[in-house]
Scaffold this active site. Structure first.
Site, PDB file in Angstrom:
ATOM      1  CB  SER A 115     -20.627  82.247 -40.769  1.00 12.27           C
ATOM      2  OG  SER A 115     -19.468  83.007 -41.030  1.00 12.27           O
ATOM      3  CB  CYS A 149     -21.379  74.604 -38.917  1.00 15.89           C
ATOM      4  SG  CYS A 149     -20.501  76.130 -38.671  1.00 15.89           S
ATOM      5  NE  ARG A 158     -24.229  81.024 -44.318  1.00 17.78           N
ATOM      6  CZ  ARG A 158     -23.983  80.553 -43.105  1.00 17.78           C
ATOM      7  NH1 ARG A 158     -22.818  80.044 -42.808  1.00 17.78           N
ATOM      8  NH2 ARG A 158     -24.924  80.590 -42.186  1.00 17.78           N
TER       9      ARG A 158
HETATM   10  P1  RVP Z   1     -28.433  72.448 -39.137  1.00 19.25           P
HETATM   11  O1  RVP Z   1     -29.921  72.638 -39.131  1.00 19.25           O
HETATM   12  O2  RVP Z   1     -27.904  72.058 -37.790  1.00 19.25           O
HETATM   13  O3  RVP Z   1     -27.978  71.515 -40.215  1.00 19.25           O
HETATM   14  O4  RVP Z   1     -27.787  73.883 -39.425  1.00 19.25           O
HETATM   15  C1  RVP Z   1     -28.086  74.640 -40.554  1.00 19.25           C
HETATM   16  C2  RVP Z   1     -27.391  75.976 -40.437  1.00 19.25           C
HETATM   17  O5  RVP Z   1     -25.968  75.805 -40.442  1.00 19.25           O
HETATM   18  C3  RVP Z   1     -27.654  76.945 -41.563  1.00 19.25           C
HETATM   19  O6  RVP Z   1     -28.874  77.606 -41.478  1.00 19.25           O
HETATM   20  C4  RVP Z   1     -26.469  77.895 -41.445  1.00 19.25           C
HETATM   21  O7  RVP Z   1     -26.670  78.896 -40.475  1.00 19.25           O
HETATM   22  C5  RVP Z   1     -25.361  76.992 -40.941  1.00 19.25           C
HETATM   23  N1  RVP Z   1     -24.430  76.615 -42.013  1.00 19.25           N
HETATM   24  C6  RVP Z   1     -24.661  76.425 -43.338  1.00 19.25           C
HETATM   25  N2  RVP Z   1     -23.497  76.077 -43.924  1.00 19.25           N
HETATM   26  C7  RVP Z   1     -22.594  76.060 -42.959  1.00 19.25           C
HETATM   27  C8  RVP Z   1     -21.177  75.748 -43.087  1.00 19.25           C
HETATM   28  O8  RVP Z   1     -20.721  75.308 -44.130  1.00 19.25           O
HETATM   29  N3  RVP Z   1     -20.428  75.982 -42.030  1.00 19.25           N
HETATM   30  N4  RVP Z   1     -23.176  76.372 -41.785  1.00 19.25           N
END
Ligand code: RVP
Length: 498
Positions: free
Chosen positions: A264, A319, A418
């Site tokens: 992240s 996220c 991550r």
């Molecule tokens: P979205 O396409 O808006 O669903 O976003 C996907 C992205 O969010 C992933 O490629 C990653 O960078 C990020 N992500 C994945 N898990 C998490 C979290 O738990 N915060 N964030």
């Protein structure tokens, strides 16, 4: 005193594209969506790896497994298989994609001779296929003894306890192909013998694949298929900055085409070390880094050897990093600043490093905005989680179907690597949520609509290719009032009447 940026950070929905002159040259069916995946000397050489469409699937448990990777590569994009799983199972997923041969299907409906008609009917209902392999051990790779299709039994006459061995078409009456034949040879046999399906067996009569008549046609319908130089589908894999010495060799051995460090916050010395390890131990292996949201972060990873750089912190639909840690930046501003840094880096060094806009893509036109702002491709999670091919469960809620979608920073994924900044070995707090997304059907059907929208928008912008769009697009900021104007307004929508 702390540095304070004068500009607010903005996201995609705050921008629109202004049309440029459209000519025949950039009519939608002439728009080329290919894009570089790894760095190269622009103007002097071609990138070693390219995508046929500017789309990657997210490095997430609920998104990128082998099934989704195959479906997406067949449409021209790439998946990065999630790294938050044991090394062996991730390598196995990569291996499955690399072994996949278009049109050659591993049988997923298999029985033994001592099974019954009742088992046949149950299996048919469960799997949705009418062709069942009968093998000595009931597996997809056992010795082929016969096949059962709906032509072999009559439900109205045959007793349910009739043994498969008594009504299957036995091996001696089957026409089969030998392992190693090409798809077009298999297809010739199918046509010459008026078959619906051709079992492919080895010299020991062991079953390897089925080739179905309809699959050959489907293959022809995938002109964008993303293949390596040995004509195998391409696939990527996510890695972390902890166990790379164990994970990377296993992934390379499985045949992975490209790696990406999944974090992240990628502006860290651990990413530099991981990049250096890969570059010095696997000279030809390509690897992306990230995520970053500014010039400094980009330049750091560029200097450390990243083949592409991923952009975005906190914009993902699942996220909550911004709420939890207070770090991040509006996705549009982040892409614009990193693209500027990338272009400066290119001017200085002659090396063009592709950037990937990751997270926060809600509408299809956001993809074109990201490209216009300088991204070379986008990565999406929520978009792909909705499809049949994603690994998560489809469940019924009220009157509609949904699929589960959870963040890598959620307790459910427990992907502490991550979010790791060097000391912890577990998640101290969550940075992601567990959620549902509306079920949307097959990847290919949805992606076709998305791609035709992208081409249509690019055509309106006078661009026949992504580099042209990056050069010539004109963007405007929109006020919150004009966002309202952009949807249906001041009318009574018919669907609301019911
Ligand atoms: P979205 O396409 O808006 O669903 O976003 C996907 C992205 O969010 C992933 O490629 C990653 O960078 C990020 N992500 C994945 N898990 C998490 C979290 O738990 N915060 N964030």
């Amino acid at each position: 005193m702390a540095y304070i940026y004068n500009e607010v950070s903005r996201t995609f929905s705050e921008y629109l594209l202004i049309p440029n002159l459209t000519t025949e040259r950039c009519a939608p069916d002439r728009v080329d969506l290919s894009t570089p995946l790894v760095k190269y000397r622009r103007g002097e050489e071609e990138p070693e790896l390219k995508l046929n469409i500017p789309i990657a699937s997210a490095i997430m448990q609920s998104v990128s497994n082998d099934t989704l990777a195959i479906a997406l590569a067949r449409c021209g994009g790439i998946s990065f298989i999630y790294g938050s799983q044991p090394v062996e199972s991730q390598a196995e997923m990569v291996r499955k994609v690399k072994k996949y041969k278009s049109g050659f299907v591993v049988s997923d409906s298999n029985l033994r001779v001592d099974n019954t008609l009742k088992d046949v009917l149950e299996l048919k209902k469960r799997m949705g296929h009418s062709t069942i392999a009968v093998t000595d051990d009931g597996t997809s790779n056992g010795k082929l003894l016969g096949i059962v299709t709906s032509r072999d039994y009559r439900i109205s006459r045959d007793p349910l306890d009739k043994k498969v061995g008594d009504f299957m078409t036995p091996f001696s009456k089957l026409i089969v192909g030998r392992l190693g034949i090409t798809l077009s040879e298999a297809n010739d046999i199918i046509w010459e013998n008026k078959l619906n399906c051709l079992p492919i067996v080895d010299e020991n009569q062991k079953l390897h694949y089925f080739v179905f008549r309809k699959d050959y046609d489907a293959h022809k319908e995938n002109p964008y298929e993303l293949l390596d130089k040995n004509k195998r589908l391409m696939v990527g894999a996510g890695i972390n900055t902890r166990d790379y010495e164990e994970r990377v060799p296993a992934l390379v051995d499985a045949g992975v085409d490209i790696l990406c460090i999944d974090s992240s916050d990628g502006f860290s010395v651990w990413q530099k070390r991981t990049l250096e390890y890969v570059k010095s131990n696997f000279k030809d292996m390509k690897i992306g880094g990230g995520n970053v949201v500014d010039r400094e972060g980009f330049l750091y990873l560029a200097e450390a050897g990243a083949d592409f750089v991923k952009v975005g912190i906190g914009g993902g639909s699942i996220c909550i990093t911004r709420e939890q840690k207070g770090i991040g930046r509006g996705q549009a501003t982040a892409v614009i600043e990193v693209a500027k840094a990338r272009d400066e880096y290119f001017e200085k060094t002659g090396i063009y490093i592709p950037i990937c806009s990751d997270g926060g893509t809600v509408h299809d036109y956001h993809i074109v905005l990201a490209l216009a702002m300088g991204a070379d491709f986008v990565m999406m999670g929520r978009y792909f989680a909705r499809f049949d091919e994603s690994p998560s469960k489809k469940v019924k809620r009220g009157n509609s179907y949904v699929k589960e979608y959870w963040g890598e920073g959620s307790n459910r994924a427990r992907n502490w690597q991550r979010y790791d900044l060097g000391e912890s070995t577990n998640l101290k707090f969550e940075e992601g949520v567990d959620s549902y997304v509306p079920y949307a059907g097959k990847l290919k059907d949805n992606l076709e609509v998305t791609l035709s929208k992208i081409k249509s928008t690019m055509s309106s912008c006078g661009a026949a290719s992504i580099p042209e769009l990056q050069q010539n697009a004109r963007l405007t900021l929109v006020s919150s009032v004009s966002i309202v104007e952009g949807g249906a307004h001041d009318v009574i929508l018919k669907e609301n009447e019911y």
